[in-house]
Write an enzyme that holds these catalytic residues in place. Structure first.
Site, PDB file in Angstrom:
ATOM      1  N   ASP A   1      13.829  27.602  50.330  1.00 29.93           N
ATOM      2  CA  ASP A   1      13.317  28.015  49.022  1.00 29.93           C
ATOM      3  C   ASP A   1      13.675  29.479  48.745  1.00 29.93           C
ATOM      4  OD1 ASP A   1      12.053  27.798  46.599  1.00 29.93           O
ATOM      5  OD2 ASP A   1      10.017  27.876  47.392  1.00 29.93           O
TER       6      ASP A   1
ATOM      7  N   ASN B   1      13.658  17.266  42.567  1.00 31.50           N
ATOM      8  CA  ASN B   1      14.681  18.237  42.138  1.00 31.50           C
ATOM      9  C   ASN B   1      15.625  17.662  41.078  1.00 31.50           C
ATOM     10  OD1 ASN B   1      15.040  19.909  45.367  1.00 31.50           O
ATOM     11  ND2 ASN B   1      13.811  20.493  43.598  1.00 31.50           N
TER      12      ASN B   1
HETATM   13  C1  FPP Z   1      15.645  26.224  46.868  1.00 29.04           C
HETATM   14  O1  FPP Z   1      15.862  27.339  46.107  1.00 29.04           O
HETATM   15  C2  FPP Z   1      16.820  25.439  47.173  1.00 29.04           C
HETATM   16  C3  FPP Z   1      17.135  24.181  46.719  1.00 29.04           C
HETATM   17  C4  FPP Z   1      16.430  23.439  45.675  1.00 29.04           C
HETATM   18  C5  FPP Z   1      18.190  23.366  47.287  1.00 29.04           C
HETATM   19  C6  FPP Z   1      19.476  23.983  47.580  1.00 29.04           C
HETATM   20  C7  FPP Z   1      19.728  24.157  49.009  1.00 29.04           C
HETATM   21  C8  FPP Z   1      20.866  24.682  49.443  1.00 29.04           C
HETATM   22  C9  FPP Z   1      21.912  25.102  48.507  1.00 29.04           C
HETATM   23  C10 FPP Z   1      21.088  24.864  50.869  1.00 29.04           C
HETATM   24  C11 FPP Z   1      21.669  23.642  51.490  1.00 29.04           C
HETATM   25  C12 FPP Z   1      23.048  23.390  51.183  1.00 29.04           C
HETATM   26  C13 FPP Z   1      23.819  22.439  51.750  1.00 29.04           C
HETATM   27  C14 FPP Z   1      25.223  22.342  51.396  1.00 29.04           C
HETATM   28  C15 FPP Z   1      23.294  21.462  52.715  1.00 29.04           C
HETATM   29  P1  FPP Z   1      15.275  27.350  44.649  1.00 29.04           P
HETATM   30  O2  FPP Z   1      16.355  26.951  43.714  1.00 29.04           O
HETATM   31  O3  FPP Z   1      14.042  26.491  44.597  1.00 29.04           O
HETATM   32  O4  FPP Z   1      14.897  28.864  44.485  1.00 29.04           O
HETATM   33  P2  FPP Z   1      13.808  29.492  43.499  1.00 29.04           P
HETATM   34  O5  FPP Z   1      12.475  28.877  43.882  1.00 29.04           O
HETATM   35  O6  FPP Z   1      13.874  30.938  43.766  1.00 29.04           O
HETATM   36  O7  FPP Z   1      14.213  29.116  42.110  1.00 29.04           O
END
Ligand code: FPP
Length: 244
Positions: free
Chosen positions: A17, A66
């Site tokens: 996160d 998501n």
């Molecule tokens: C959270 O940050 C992350 C995600 C929803 C998923 C994305 C994960 C990755 C890119 C790492 C894994 C990658 C691979 C290729 C396996 P957020 O978008 O929720 O951050 P925020 O809460 O600050 O908006």
């Protein structure tokens, strides 16, 4: 850090996160945060599985919820998964890491599923740690899917009601893994968001403020030091400690 004499968890979970906020704070687009987050994940997972003695790492990279994000962000993430699984397969293979996935296949695209299947197949006989990507994963969905599998087995006469117990139930989850001992969620949010509800029932929780792209080896070492201070009683009382 020298992990050899420490009480370490067997199975660690990480709720990834803070990629978006990290990017915003650096004046970049959210997608850039995901890109750097994905690079960090590859680095930190190899550290955890190769340098610490921890055997299983489950990472929450995309929840069923998501899909509610903008089409632009979801499409970007799907392309990133495809690209990274393709490019990282050989690296995990070289490190003897077995890659598995937890989650529903529907409605993932053929392109993502193909790279997931390829990396799973390539690494299936590896014995040097398990990396479990929770992708299109939801804890409620996983329990429902396990119940449906059990229902099917009962209907076909393969098992009997008395065969079902708390020890047997996990065999029907997406992956038959031991319980999570230590659950980390980066970025200072204090919730588990439908992650491994069955497996994390007695997990120790840790919520560092650090955004995931900055969650490096030093941050992980700090987390483990905190874990070593926890007193895990699993609902019982440690009488020796109480009455020395
Ligand atoms: C959270 O940050 C992350 C995600 C929803 C998923 C994305 C994960 C990755 C890119 C790492 C894994 C990658 C691979 C290729 C396996 P957020 O978008 O929720 O951050 P925020 O809460 O600050 O908006």
């Amino acid at each position: 850090m020298d992990y050899s004499k420490m009480k370490i968890p067997y199975h660690v979970g990480i709720i990834v996160d803070g990629n978006g906020r990290w990017a915003e704070e650096h004046g970049k687009k959210r997608s850039y945060g995901h890109k750097i987050g994905s690079e960090n994940l590859e680095k930190i997972s190899r550290y955890i599985l190769k340098k610490t003695g921890i055997k299983v790492l489950s990472v929450y990279v995309f929840s069923t919820e998501n899909f509610k994000r903008s089409k632009e962000e979801v499409d970007y993430l799907m392309r990133l998964f495809t690209k990274k699984f393709k490019s990282d397969a050989k690296k995990y293979q070289k490190e003897n890491i077995k890659v598995v996935f937890s989650g529903r296949r529907e409605p993932l695209s053929e392109a993502v599923l193909k790279t997931m299947d390829e990396i799973t197949e390539m690494t299936k006989n590896n014995t040097g740690g398990i990396l479990n990507f929770c992708l299109n994963y939801g804890g409620h969905a996983e329990i429902i899917d396990a119940c449906l599998k059990i229902h099917h087995e009962l209907e076909n006469g393969n098992i009997k009601e008395e065969d079902i117990s708390e020890n047997v139930f996990p065999h029907y989850l997406y992956q038959d893994l031991p319980p999570i001992d230590f659950l980390i969620r980066t970025s200072g949010e204090y919730r588990t968001s439908n992650f491994m509800l069955w497996q994390a029932s007695y997990a120790e929780f840790y919520f560092p403020k650090t955004y995931f792209p900055d969650f490096n080896e030093e941050e992980f070492d700090k987390a483990i030091l905190e874990y070593t201070k926890r007193d895990r009683r699993f609902g019982g009382i440690d009488y020796e400690k109480k009455n020395p």
